[in-house]
Design a protein around this motif. Structure first.
Motif, PDB file in Angstrom:
ATOM      1  N   VAL A 143       0.837  -1.203   0.000  1.00 13.53           N
ATOM      2  CA  VAL A 143       0.000   0.000   0.000  1.00 13.53           C
ATOM      3  C   VAL A 143       0.869   1.249   0.000  1.00 13.53           C
ATOM      4  O   VAL A 143       1.931   1.275   0.630  1.00 13.53           O
ATOM      5  N   ILE A 144       0.413   2.264  -0.698  1.00  9.52           N
ATOM      6  CA  ILE A 144       0.986   3.599  -0.573  1.00  9.52           C
ATOM      7  C   ILE A 144       0.145   4.360   0.455  1.00  9.52           C
ATOM      8  O   ILE A 144      -1.062   4.524   0.277  1.00  9.52           O
ATOM      9  N   ASP A 145       0.780   4.787   1.548  1.00 12.67           N
ATOM     10  CA  ASP A 145       0.089   5.502   2.621  1.00 12.67           C
ATOM     11  C   ASP A 145       0.316   7.007   2.499  1.00 12.67           C
ATOM     12  O   ASP A 145       1.461   7.468   2.519  1.00 12.67           O
ATOM     13  N   ILE A 146      -0.765   7.754   2.386  1.00  6.91           N
ATOM     14  CA  ILE A 146      -0.707   9.208   2.503  1.00  6.91           C
ATOM     15  C   ILE A 146      -1.159   9.532   3.929  1.00  6.91           C
ATOM     16  O   ILE A 146      -2.304   9.244   4.294  1.00  6.91           O
ATOM     17  N   ILE A 147      -0.249  10.070   4.726  1.00  5.49           N
ATOM     18  CA  ILE A 147      -0.543  10.298   6.141  1.00  5.49           C
ATOM     19  C   ILE A 147      -0.726  11.790   6.387  1.00  5.49           C
ATOM     20  O   ILE A 147       0.181  12.593   6.147  1.00  5.49           O
ATOM     21  N   VAL A 148      -1.915  12.142   6.852  1.00  8.96           N
ATOM     22  CA  VAL A 148      -2.257  13.529   7.179  1.00  8.96           C
ATOM     23  C   VAL A 148      -2.247  13.670   8.699  1.00  8.96           C
ATOM     24  O   VAL A 148      -3.047  13.035   9.384  1.00  8.96           O
ATOM     25  N   THR A 149      -1.323  14.458   9.220  1.00  7.26           N
ATOM     26  CA  THR A 149      -1.206  14.639  10.656  1.00  7.26           C
ATOM     27  C   THR A 149      -1.802  15.985  11.046  1.00  7.26           C
ATOM     28  O   THR A 149      -1.404  17.027  10.519  1.00  7.26           O
ATOM     29  N   ILE A 150      -2.766  15.939  11.973  1.00  7.13           N
ATOM     30  CA  ILE A 150      -3.487  17.139  12.397  1.00  7.13           C
ATOM     31  C   ILE A 150      -3.308  17.313  13.898  1.00  7.13           C
ATOM     32  O   ILE A 150      -3.412  16.349  14.667  1.00  7.13           O
ATOM     33  N   ALA A 151      -3.026  18.523  14.332  1.00  5.89           N
ATOM     34  CA  ALA A 151      -2.881  18.805  15.761  1.00  5.89           C
ATOM     35  C   ALA A 151      -4.201  18.499  16.471  1.00  5.89           C
ATOM     36  O   ALA A 151      -5.291  18.750  15.923  1.00  5.89           O
ATOM     37  N   GLY A 209      -2.593  -0.742  -4.275  1.00  8.79           N
ATOM     38  CA  GLY A 209      -3.385  -0.287  -3.147  1.00  8.79           C
ATOM     39  C   GLY A 209      -2.879   1.030  -2.581  1.00  8.79           C
ATOM     40  O   GLY A 209      -1.683   1.318  -2.595  1.00  8.79           O
ATOM     41  N   SER A 210      -3.797   1.852  -2.094  1.00  7.05           N
ATOM     42  CA  SER A 210      -3.419   3.129  -1.499  1.00  7.05           C
ATOM     43  C   SER A 210      -4.372   3.456  -0.358  1.00  7.05           C
ATOM     44  O   SER A 210      -5.487   2.938  -0.281  1.00  7.05           O
ATOM     45  N   SER A 211      -3.904   4.310   0.530  1.00  8.44           N
ATOM     46  CA  SER A 211      -4.737   4.697   1.660  1.00  8.44           C
ATOM     47  C   SER A 211      -4.387   6.106   2.101  1.00  8.44           C
ATOM     48  O   SER A 211      -3.293   6.611   1.841  1.00  8.44           O
ATOM     49  N   VAL A 212      -5.332   6.738   2.772  1.00  7.07           N
ATOM     50  CA  VAL A 212      -5.121   8.028   3.414  1.00  7.07           C
ATOM     51  C   VAL A 212      -5.396   7.843   4.899  1.00  7.07           C
ATOM     52  O   VAL A 212      -6.473   7.384   5.290  1.00  7.07           O
ATOM     53  N   LEU A 213      -4.401   8.155   5.728  1.00  4.08           N
ATOM     54  CA  LEU A 213      -4.528   8.015   7.169  1.00  4.08           C
ATOM     55  C   LEU A 213      -4.687   9.393   7.793  1.00  4.08           C
ATOM     56  O   LEU A 213      -3.856  10.281   7.592  1.00  4.08           O
ATOM     57  N   LEU A 214      -5.759   9.576   8.523  1.00  2.43           N
ATOM     58  CA  LEU A 214      -6.016  10.822   9.228  1.00  2.43           C
ATOM     59  C   LEU A 214      -5.544  10.621  10.663  1.00  2.43           C
ATOM     60  O   LEU A 214      -6.156   9.887  11.443  1.00  2.43           O
ATOM     61  N   THR A 250      -9.243   3.670   2.564  1.00  6.09           N
ATOM     62  CA  THR A 250      -8.409   2.772   1.779  1.00  6.09           C
ATOM     63  C   THR A 250      -9.043   2.397   0.455  1.00  6.09           C
ATOM     64  O   THR A 250     -10.258   2.188   0.366  1.00  6.09           O
ATOM     65  N   ALA A 251      -8.209   2.355  -0.592  1.00  2.00           N
ATOM     66  CA  ALA A 251      -8.590   1.817  -1.901  1.00  2.00           C
ATOM     67  C   ALA A 251      -7.706   0.597  -2.106  1.00  2.00           C
ATOM     68  O   ALA A 251      -6.514   0.724  -2.405  1.00  2.00           O
ATOM     69  N   ARG A 252      -8.242  -0.586  -1.936  1.00  3.72           N
ATOM     70  CA  ARG A 252      -7.425  -1.797  -1.830  1.00  3.72           C
ATOM     71  C   ARG A 252      -6.816  -2.233  -3.163  1.00  3.72           C
ATOM     72  O   ARG A 252      -5.772  -2.880  -3.191  1.00  3.72           O
TER      73      ARG A 252
END
Length: 371
Positions: free
Chosen positions: A17-25, A115-120, A131-133
């Motif tokens: 998987v390619i993970d796009i990680i969005v980090t929010i305070a 596969g790819s995903s976005v992690l909040l 996730t888009a598997r």
């Protein structure tokens, strides 16, 4: 990690998987926890643009995470994962090559995307994951050649959708090849293919589950008479401990030692159950071990389960005893959660040993005999 002067060999089977990680305070995102259920939510306001601390791109997925973990621990490792034929696949391949993981058995599907995903993510909170598997759903039994499994250790992580049909085939081929078989199947697989999973338990050497995943199996164990619902061990004196609270699901409360006896009676050699900040448990037919978790600054929780399960299985395969393997797995998972992604924190064998030594006074292991 040598046996008879030969480097131990491992195979991992799972997702890429390619993970796009969005980090929010934390102050920029609402965190809501249900009072009468064990569910919590990260909330953002509709139509509002939220400033993020960072948006970063990483390589992940259970099959790749566990391959990188075992390779860094010194195993001659190969990964059997399925990708698309796209830029993301090129990046997965590059990561495997850089980590010394063989891509000989990687499978490409030109019709599906990698596969790819976005992690909040919001620091101490578990990440919400979109996730888009993609190609991770398309692994076929025909992709599992017999010679792939001629390894000392075969680790099967969660398999998505139709790929889960490969689970019994992978277990059977690994056992036929004489490999130690470890798996961390994931709750989707447990809930959608319960009968198939139970039929496979006698082929699993090391089974790793989160507490919630473990509870998914409780009604079935009671219904088919596998669990005797009696306890023979003394309480730990901690309401958060699984030894004290047991496993609760479907109106049933099953003592933890009864659960362990039931799973091992069905063929599993070692059962690992992780319970967040309470720590991790290992159960065999004879005993239960528990290891506390040293407090660390958490940047993200994704990948901790892959690190824990693969490290424990790797250490056991390399000849470590249960207590040492449990401490090593706890420390490697603790290193992973100190980073936002799933792989930066994975340690070498020497790195694991150094971290165990550093936290030795906070890695407290308890043992209960359950015979």
């Amino acid at each position: 990690l040598e046996a008879n002067h030969m480097t131990l060999k491992a195979l991992t089977l799972g997702s890429a998987v390619i993970d796009i990680i969005v980090t929010i305070a934390p102050e920029r995102i609402e965190h809501m926890r249900m009072r009468n259920a064990e569910a919590s939510f990260l909330l953002v306001e509709e139509g509002r643009k939220v400033d993020a601390e960072s948006v970063t791109r990483h390589i992940g997925g259970g099959g790749v995470n566990t391959a990188v973990s075992l390779s860094r621990l010194g195993f001659d490792t190969a990964a059997l994962v399925k990708t698309g034929a796209d830029r993301n696949a090129e990046d997965v391949i590059a990561r495997l090559e850089r980590e010394g993981v063989s891509r000989e058995f990687l499978v490409s599907d030109g019709k599906l995307a990698t596969g790819s995903s976005v992690l909040l993510s919001s620091h101490e909170c578990n990440a919400g994951i979109f996730t888009a598997r993609g190609a991770n759903t398309a692994l076929l039994p025909g992709d599992l050649a017999d010679e792939v499994f001629e390894r000392d250790l075969v680790f099967i992580s969660g398999l998505s959708n139709e790929s889960a049909d490969c689970f019994p085939h992978g277990l059977g081929k690994a056992r036929a090849a004489g490999a130690r078989v470890a798996t961390n199947p994931g709750i989707r697989q447990l809930s959608s293919r319960t009968d198939e999973f139970f039929a496979c338990l006698d082929r699993i050497s090391i089974l790793t589950l989160y507490r919630v995943e473990s509870e998914q199996l409780v009604p079935r164990l009671i219904a088919d008479g596998s669990a005797d619902q009696r306890t023979v061990i003394s309480p730990a004196g901690d309401p958060a401990s699984l030894v004290d609270r047991g496993l609760v699901a479907g109106g049933f409360n099953l003592p933890f030692d009864s659960y362990v006896r039931a799973i091992t009676s069905l063929g599993v050699d070692m059962l690992l159950v992780t319970n967040g900040r309470d720590g991790a448990y290992v159960g065999t037919a004879d005993a239960i071990w528990h290891c506390t978790v040293p407090s660390v600054e958490v940047a993200g929780t994704a990948g901790a389960g892959d690190a824990f399960a693969s490290t424990f299985a790797g250490m056991i395969t390399a000849g470590a005893d249960i207590e040492d393997a449990l401490k090593s797995a706890t420390c490697n998972a603790g290193s992973v959660v100190s980073h936002v992604d799933t792989q930066t924190g994975l340690l070498s064998r020497d790195g694991v040993a150094e971290r165990v030594q550093k936290f030795e006074d906070r890695l407290l292991v308890s043992k209960w005999d359950i015979v």
